[in-house]
Structures are given as C-alpha cells and as structure tokens.
Design a protein around this motif. Structure first.
Motif, mmCIF file in Angstrom:
data_model
loop_
_atom_site.group_PDB
_atom_site.id
_atom_site.type_symbol
_atom_site.label_atom_id
_atom_site.label_comp_id
_atom_site.label_asym_id
_atom_site.label_seq_id
_atom_site.Cartn_x
_atom_site.Cartn_y
_atom_site.Cartn_z
ATOM 1 N N LEU A 117 25.554 70.731 -13.876
ATOM 2 C CA LEU A 117 26.173 68.904 -12.642
ATOM 3 C C LEU A 117 25.200 67.943 -13.041
ATOM 4 O O LEU A 117 25.612 67.026 -13.264
ATOM 5 N N LEU A 118 23.926 68.280 -14.063
ATOM 6 C CA LEU A 118 23.734 67.210 -14.497
ATOM 7 C C LEU A 118 24.330 66.590 -15.483
ATOM 8 O O LEU A 118 24.549 65.249 -16.100
ATOM 9 N N LEU A 119 24.833 67.340 -16.637
ATOM 10 C CA LEU A 119 25.704 66.611 -17.209
ATOM 11 C C LEU A 119 27.213 66.270 -16.679
ATOM 12 O O LEU A 119 26.967 64.412 -17.187
ATOM 13 N N ILE A 120 27.542 66.149 -15.237
ATOM 14 C CA ILE A 120 28.210 65.356 -15.081
ATOM 15 C C ILE A 120 27.702 64.058 -14.148
ATOM 16 O O ILE A 120 28.677 63.395 -13.970
ATOM 17 N N ALA A 121 27.014 64.472 -13.702
ATOM 18 C CA ALA A 121 26.003 63.254 -13.001
ATOM 19 C C ALA A 121 25.904 62.334 -13.808
ATOM 20 O O ALA A 121 25.871 60.814 -13.659
ATOM 21 N N GLU A 122 25.404 62.665 -14.826
ATOM 22 C CA GLU A 122 25.276 61.662 -15.848
ATOM 23 C C GLU A 122 26.661 60.893 -16.352
ATOM 24 O O GLU A 122 26.603 59.331 -16.816
ATOM 25 N N GLU A 123 27.771 61.878 -16.386
ATOM 26 C CA GLU A 123 29.178 60.815 -16.552
ATOM 27 C C GLU A 123 29.327 60.013 -15.732
ATOM 28 O O GLU A 123 30.256 58.699 -16.450
ATOM 29 N N ILE A 124 28.537 60.240 -14.751
ATOM 30 C CA ILE A 124 29.948 59.508 -13.452
ATOM 31 C C ILE A 124 28.125 58.530 -13.731
ATOM 32 O O ILE A 124 28.820 57.209 -13.347
ATOM 33 N N THR A 125 27.155 58.679 -13.715
ATOM 34 C CA THR A 125 26.393 57.555 -13.603
ATOM 35 C C THR A 125 26.852 56.514 -14.756
ATOM 36 O O THR A 125 26.917 54.838 -14.380
ATOM 37 N N VAL A 126 27.138 56.749 -16.108
ATOM 38 C CA VAL A 126 27.927 55.769 -16.797
ATOM 39 C C VAL A 126 29.262 55.351 -16.215
ATOM 40 O O VAL A 126 29.583 54.123 -16.705
#
Length: 254
Positions: free
Chosen positions: A70-79
C-alpha cells in the motif's frame, strides 16, 4: 511457477497503473467532465498493460506484506499526481491569458461553462482552452505527456524515497514560468487596452458631453477581437512550444 509469474505480472501492471492512472486523471483534455471516468480508467489500464514489458525491469520486487504494498502504491500515485499537476500548470497560461484578454476586450461579463476547466469562465477563456486542447491533440503533442510519465521511471525510481523538496521546487519554477508565458500571450491585447483606454480618457476630457462609455465599448470589442484573431496563430504556436519544452524538461534525453 505459473502462479508466481501471474502474480508478478499483475503486480507490475498494478504498480504502473497507479502512476499512470493518477497522472491521466489530470491530463489536459482528459480531465474534462465530458470524458467519462471509466474511459480514463480503461485508457490508463490499457496504457499500463502496453508499457509494462519495458518498465517491469525497473520495478522493485514485490513487498512481502500488504502494508508495504500500500505504501508503494501511494508513492506511485503521488508521483503520478505530480506529473498531472505539472501538465495542468503548463496549460494554465492559456487560462490566465484568456482572462487578461477578456478584461482587455471588454467581455468580462460574458461567462460560459468551460469543459476543459470544468467551471464557469469567460467566453474567450473557454474558447482559447478548447483551441489549445485541440492543437495539442492535432499536433500529437499528447504523446509527450505519455512519454514524460514513462521517462519518470528513470527520474523517480519506484521504491526509492520521493524527493518532495525537488518536486516542490520544480513545480514552483514551472508555475512561475507559466505566469510569465501568460503575460506574453496576452501582451498584444494588453497593449491595445492600455492605448485605447488612454485615448478614451483624453477624449472624455476634451469632449465632456460625449458618452464615452457607450461610444467606446463597441469599438473596444471590435478592435480587441480583431487583434485576437490576427494574433491567434502566434499565440497558439508560442503556447505549444512552451508546453512541449515544459514536458521535455522531465524527459530523459535520447
């Protein structure tokens, strides 16, 4: 073996979809309320599937637990949101220039629904936004938007900490350059408005009996629209050049 391969492929497509989906929701032309959300999601999923073969090698291994995923997906969404906001800022000069031109021409009271910004804007602003979006797609400049997101995997490696300081500085520079471009796009109309209103003020002092407002308003609208029509091609050429240069700044040189 087959289950592991399927899991890795689904993981790669999901991670790519998170970045592309977030960016595509803010793409100029695709962020309009007239474009269904399902279409944008389907386009993002298709794009993620098509580019997964070339980007999968840059992705980190699958996280061992659900929270890390989930944290990795959140980082991708932020970028992805960052690149979507950058593209919105790059098209902002047309919106600001349209407001300046509307005030200069005297059509500030003519409001209409703008499908590009999804809000009530001046008539000239909506017209310029529609022309700008059409120019972007007709000249295939929208390919640069997709290419910039693909190249972002070299600038912002998935799984690495997001450089929020660099993102904020880049966004600030892009916004300041966009404001400068908007003044340049509206410069002919601003010069016309300054000259015309100065002449009306002198005429009002020389001939106080004349109703300057009723005499000058039709002439201001006619002259302003004439100048806008004469400068429309250079305005769109200048805008498209700055839009493309702004995207090329985030792409890997080839």
């Amino acid at each position: 073996m087959l289950r592991e391969m399927l899991a890795s492929n689904v993981y790669a497509i999901l991670l790519i979809f998170a970045r592309f989906g977030a960016a595509m929701m803010l793409f100029p032309g695709l962020n309009s309320t007239t474009v269904p959300v399902r279409f944008r999601l389907l386009l993002a999923a298709m794009t993620a599937f098509l580019v997964s073969s070339s980007i999968a090698g840059r992705l980190p291994p699958m996280p061992p637990d659900f929270i890390s995923l989930l944290l990795l997906i959140a980082e991708e969404i932020t970028v992805g949101l960052f690149f979507g906001i950058v593209m919105q800022v790059l098209i902002m000069p047309i919106d600001v220039a349209g407001s300046f031109i509307g005030y200069s021409v005297g059509l500030t009271n003519m409001f209409t629904s703008d499908p590009v910004t999804a809000q009530q804007n001046q008539l000239l602003t909506g017209m310029l936004n529609l022309i700008a979006v059409n120019v972007i797609f007709l000249t295939d400049s929208h390919h640069l938007m997709f290419q910039a997101v693909v190249d972002s995997y070299s600038l912002f490696v998935p799984g690495q900490p997001i450089p929020f300081d660099d993102l904020s500085q880049a966004l600030w520079r892009t916004a300041s350059d966009a404001m400068l471009v908007s003044f340049k796009l509206a410069a002919p109309s601003l010069v016309f408005a300054l000259t015309f209103n100065t002449g009306l003020a002198l005429l009002n002092r020389l001939v106080p009996q004349m109703q300057v407002f009723f005499v000058g308003m039709p002439m201001q609208i006619l002259g302003g629209l004439g100048i806008l029509g004469f400068c429309m091609s250079p305005i769109m050429t200048w805008f498209l050049r700055n839009f493309s240069d702004g995207l090329l700044a985030y792409m890997v040189p080839r």
